[in-house]
Write a protein that holds these residues in place. Structure first.
Motif, PDB file in Angstrom:
ATOM      1  N   LEU A  97     -26.904 -22.972  11.462  1.00  0.00           N
ATOM      2  CA  LEU A  97     -27.512 -22.188  12.535  1.00  0.00           C
ATOM      3  C   LEU A  97     -26.541 -22.013  13.699  1.00  0.00           C
ATOM      4  CD1 LEU A  97     -29.950 -20.758  13.792  1.00  0.00           C
ATOM      5  CD2 LEU A  97     -30.702 -22.982  14.639  1.00  0.00           C
ATOM      6  N   LEU A  98     -25.888 -23.100  14.120  1.00  0.00           N
ATOM      7  CA  LEU A  98     -24.911 -23.007  15.208  1.00  0.00           C
ATOM      8  C   LEU A  98     -23.754 -22.095  14.821  1.00  0.00           C
ATOM      9  CD1 LEU A  98     -23.947 -23.845  18.016  1.00  0.00           C
ATOM     10  CD2 LEU A  98     -22.831 -25.819  16.957  1.00  0.00           C
ATOM     11  N   ALA A  99     -23.292 -22.180  13.584  1.00  0.00           N
ATOM     12  CA  ALA A  99     -22.210 -21.307  13.121  1.00  0.00           C
ATOM     13  C   ALA A  99     -22.632 -19.840  13.181  1.00  0.00           C
ATOM     14  CB  ALA A  99     -21.797 -21.686  11.705  1.00  0.00           C
ATOM     15  N   THR A 100     -23.825 -19.547  12.714  1.00  0.00           N
ATOM     16  CA  THR A 100     -24.324 -18.170  12.731  1.00  0.00           C
ATOM     17  C   THR A 100     -24.454 -17.647  14.157  1.00  0.00           C
ATOM     18  OG1 THR A 100     -25.526 -18.573  10.688  1.00  0.00           O
ATOM     19  CG2 THR A 100     -26.214 -16.673  11.990  1.00  0.00           C
ATOM     20  N   LEU A 101     -25.021 -18.441  15.044  1.00  0.00           N
ATOM     21  CA  LEU A 101     -25.178 -18.024  16.436  1.00  0.00           C
ATOM     22  C   LEU A 101     -23.838 -17.874  17.157  1.00  0.00           C
ATOM     23  CD1 LEU A 101     -28.268 -20.197  17.454  1.00  0.00           C
ATOM     24  CD2 LEU A 101     -28.219 -17.737  16.968  1.00  0.00           C
ATOM     25  N   SER A 102     -22.825 -18.590  16.681  1.00  0.00           N
ATOM     26  CA  SER A 102     -21.493 -18.541  17.293  1.00  0.00           C
ATOM     27  C   SER A 102     -20.600 -17.473  16.681  1.00  0.00           C
ATOM     28  CB  SER A 102     -20.816 -19.898  17.132  1.00  0.00           C
ATOM     29  OG  SER A 102     -21.583 -20.910  17.716  1.00  0.00           O
ATOM     30  N   LYS A 103     -21.148 -16.673  15.775  1.00  0.00           N
ATOM     31  CA  LYS A 103     -20.398 -15.625  15.070  1.00  0.00           C
ATOM     32  C   LYS A 103     -19.270 -16.209  14.226  1.00  0.00           C
ATOM     33  CE  LYS A 103     -21.505 -11.936  18.246  1.00  0.00           C
ATOM     34  NZ  LYS A 103     -21.005 -10.872  19.084  1.00  0.00           N
ATOM     35  N   ILE A 104     -19.606 -17.301  13.535  1.00  0.00           N
ATOM     36  CA  ILE A 104     -18.675 -17.932  12.606  1.00  0.00           C
ATOM     37  C   ILE A 104     -19.257 -17.768  11.206  1.00  0.00           C
ATOM     38  CG2 ILE A 104     -17.573 -20.079  11.888  1.00  0.00           C
ATOM     39  CD1 ILE A 104     -17.884 -21.032  14.827  1.00  0.00           C
ATOM     40  N   ASP A 105     -18.580 -16.992  10.359  1.00  0.00           N
ATOM     41  CA  ASP A 105     -19.010 -16.808   8.978  1.00  0.00           C
ATOM     42  C   ASP A 105     -18.480 -17.964   8.143  1.00  0.00           C
ATOM     43  OD1 ASP A 105     -20.210 -14.340   9.543  1.00  0.00           O
ATOM     44  OD2 ASP A 105     -18.328 -13.271   9.222  1.00  0.00           O
ATOM     45  N   VAL A 106     -19.370 -18.685   7.489  1.00  0.00           N
ATOM     46  CA  VAL A 106     -18.977 -19.790   6.618  1.00  0.00           C
ATOM     47  C   VAL A 106     -18.959 -19.253   5.194  1.00  0.00           C
ATOM     48  CG1 VAL A 106     -19.531 -22.107   5.796  1.00  0.00           C
ATOM     49  CG2 VAL A 106     -19.993 -21.485   8.189  1.00  0.00           C
ATOM     50  N   VAL A 107     -17.772 -19.311   4.558  1.00  0.00           N
ATOM     51  CA  VAL A 107     -17.590 -18.794   3.207  1.00  0.00           C
ATOM     52  C   VAL A 107     -17.249 -19.951   2.286  1.00  0.00           C
ATOM     53  CG1 VAL A 107     -16.226 -17.233   1.761  1.00  0.00           C
ATOM     54  CG2 VAL A 107     -16.751 -16.597   4.124  1.00  0.00           C
ATOM     55  N   ARG A 108     -18.058 -20.103   1.237  1.00  0.00           N
ATOM     56  CA  ARG A 108     -17.805 -21.169   0.271  1.00  0.00           C
ATOM     57  C   ARG A 108     -16.821 -20.667  -0.776  1.00  0.00           C
ATOM     58  NH1 ARG A 108     -21.616 -25.430   0.167  1.00  0.00           N
ATOM     59  NH2 ARG A 108     -23.363 -25.072   1.547  1.00  0.00           N
ATOM     60  N   MET A 109     -15.761 -21.458  -0.996  1.00  0.00           N
ATOM     61  CA  MET A 109     -14.750 -21.122  -1.999  1.00  0.00           C
ATOM     62  C   MET A 109     -15.147 -21.690  -3.338  1.00  0.00           C
ATOM     63  SD  MET A 109     -11.140 -21.747  -0.010  1.00  0.00           S
ATOM     64  CE  MET A 109     -10.598 -22.601  -1.418  1.00  0.00           C
ATOM     65  N   ALA A 110     -15.100 -20.878  -4.371  1.00  0.00           N
ATOM     66  CA  ALA A 110     -15.379 -21.365  -5.709  1.00  0.00           C
ATOM     67  C   ALA A 110     -14.211 -22.220  -6.175  1.00  0.00           C
ATOM     68  CB  ALA A 110     -15.597 -20.210  -6.655  1.00  0.00           C
ATOM     69  N   PRO A 111     -14.481 -23.307  -6.879  1.00  0.00           N
ATOM     70  CA  PRO A 111     -13.378 -24.142  -7.364  1.00  0.00           C
ATOM     71  C   PRO A 111     -12.519 -23.367  -8.354  1.00  0.00           C
ATOM     72  CG  PRO A 111     -15.463 -24.889  -8.265  1.00  0.00           C
ATOM     73  CD  PRO A 111     -15.783 -23.803  -7.293  1.00  0.00           C
ATOM     74  N   ALA A 112     -11.224 -23.617  -8.318  1.00  0.00           N
ATOM     75  CA  ALA A 112     -10.306 -22.982  -9.254  1.00  0.00           C
ATOM     76  C   ALA A 112     -10.560 -23.534 -10.653  1.00  0.00           C
ATOM     77  CB  ALA A 112      -8.864 -23.224  -8.838  1.00  0.00           C
ATOM     78  N   SER A 113     -10.652 -22.650 -11.634  1.00  0.00           N
ATOM     79  CA  SER A 113     -10.904 -23.119 -12.997  1.00  0.00           C
ATOM     80  C   SER A 113      -9.618 -23.683 -13.589  1.00  0.00           C
ATOM     81  CB  SER A 113     -11.426 -21.972 -13.858  1.00  0.00           C
ATOM     82  OG  SER A 113     -10.452 -20.952 -13.952  1.00  0.00           O
ATOM     83  N   ALA A 114      -9.759 -24.686 -14.400  1.00  0.00           N
ATOM     84  CA  ALA A 114      -8.602 -25.334 -15.015  1.00  0.00           C
ATOM     85  C   ALA A 114      -7.980 -24.458 -16.099  1.00  0.00           C
ATOM     86  CB  ALA A 114      -9.017 -26.685 -15.595  1.00  0.00           C
ATOM     87  N   ASN A 115      -8.804 -23.646 -16.747  1.00  0.00           N
ATOM     88  CA  ASN A 115      -8.315 -22.793 -17.825  1.00  0.00           C
ATOM     89  C   ASN A 115      -8.582 -21.340 -17.452  1.00  0.00           C
ATOM     90  OD1 ASN A 115      -7.372 -21.788 -20.221  1.00  0.00           O
ATOM     91  ND2 ASN A 115      -8.901 -22.792 -21.501  1.00  0.00           N
ATOM     92  N   PRO A 116      -7.563 -20.553 -17.021  1.00  0.00           N
ATOM     93  CA  PRO A 116      -7.791 -19.202 -16.532  1.00  0.00           C
ATOM     94  C   PRO A 116      -8.119 -18.183 -17.612  1.00  0.00           C
ATOM     95  CG  PRO A 116      -5.440 -19.723 -16.466  1.00  0.00           C
ATOM     96  CD  PRO A 116      -6.170 -20.955 -16.898  1.00  0.00           C
ATOM     97  N   SER A 117      -8.103 -18.515 -18.897  1.00  0.00           N
ATOM     98  CA  SER A 117      -8.351 -17.532 -19.940  1.00  0.00           C
ATOM     99  C   SER A 117      -9.786 -17.271 -20.207  1.00  0.00           C
ATOM    100  CB  SER A 117      -7.703 -17.959 -21.250  1.00  0.00           C
ATOM    101  OG  SER A 117      -8.126 -19.244 -21.631  1.00  0.00           O
TER     102      SER A 117
END
Length: 117
Positions: A97-117
């Protein structure tokens, strides 16, 4: 700094550079902590807007983290911020809530996959 922190910082820098490329005439300026000189993030500045891009890597996002980003925004005169965090990070409701009111976008990063194929 852990290897995960290095990956997160590299990802944040990559995203900031992509934002600069899309915005046209923008500049990219590193932001350093005034107390210890460690990098805090990147400022993407164009003629229309200034945005702070940064990342956090701990297990839980806290109110202190949001306050730190707010102070950084104030110091570099940015209007908003983008905060990249790991996908598994716990974010309590009041912090989001504080992040949203402060105009801070919180973006969750997906974990890098071990096997890119």
């Amino acid at each position: 700094m852990s290897s995960r922190g290095l990956v997160l910082n590299e990802y944040v820098s990559k995203v900031a550079y992509q934002a600069v490329a899309k915005a046209g005439e923008s500049t990219l300026l590193p932001i350093f902590d005034q107390q210890n000189g460690e990098p805090e993030g990147v400022l993407v500045a164009s003629s229309l807007e200034r945005i702070v891009v940064c990342g956090r890597e701990q297990a839980v996002l806290s109110l202190t983290d949001i306050k730190t980003v707010q102070r950084t925004m104030t110091r570099v005169q940015a209007r908003r911020a983008v905060l990249y965090v790991p996908a598994e990070m716990m974010i309590p409701g009041p912090v989001m809530l504080l992040a949203t009111l402060s105009k801070i976008d919180v973006v969750r990063m997906a974990p890098a996959s071990a096997n890119p194929s």
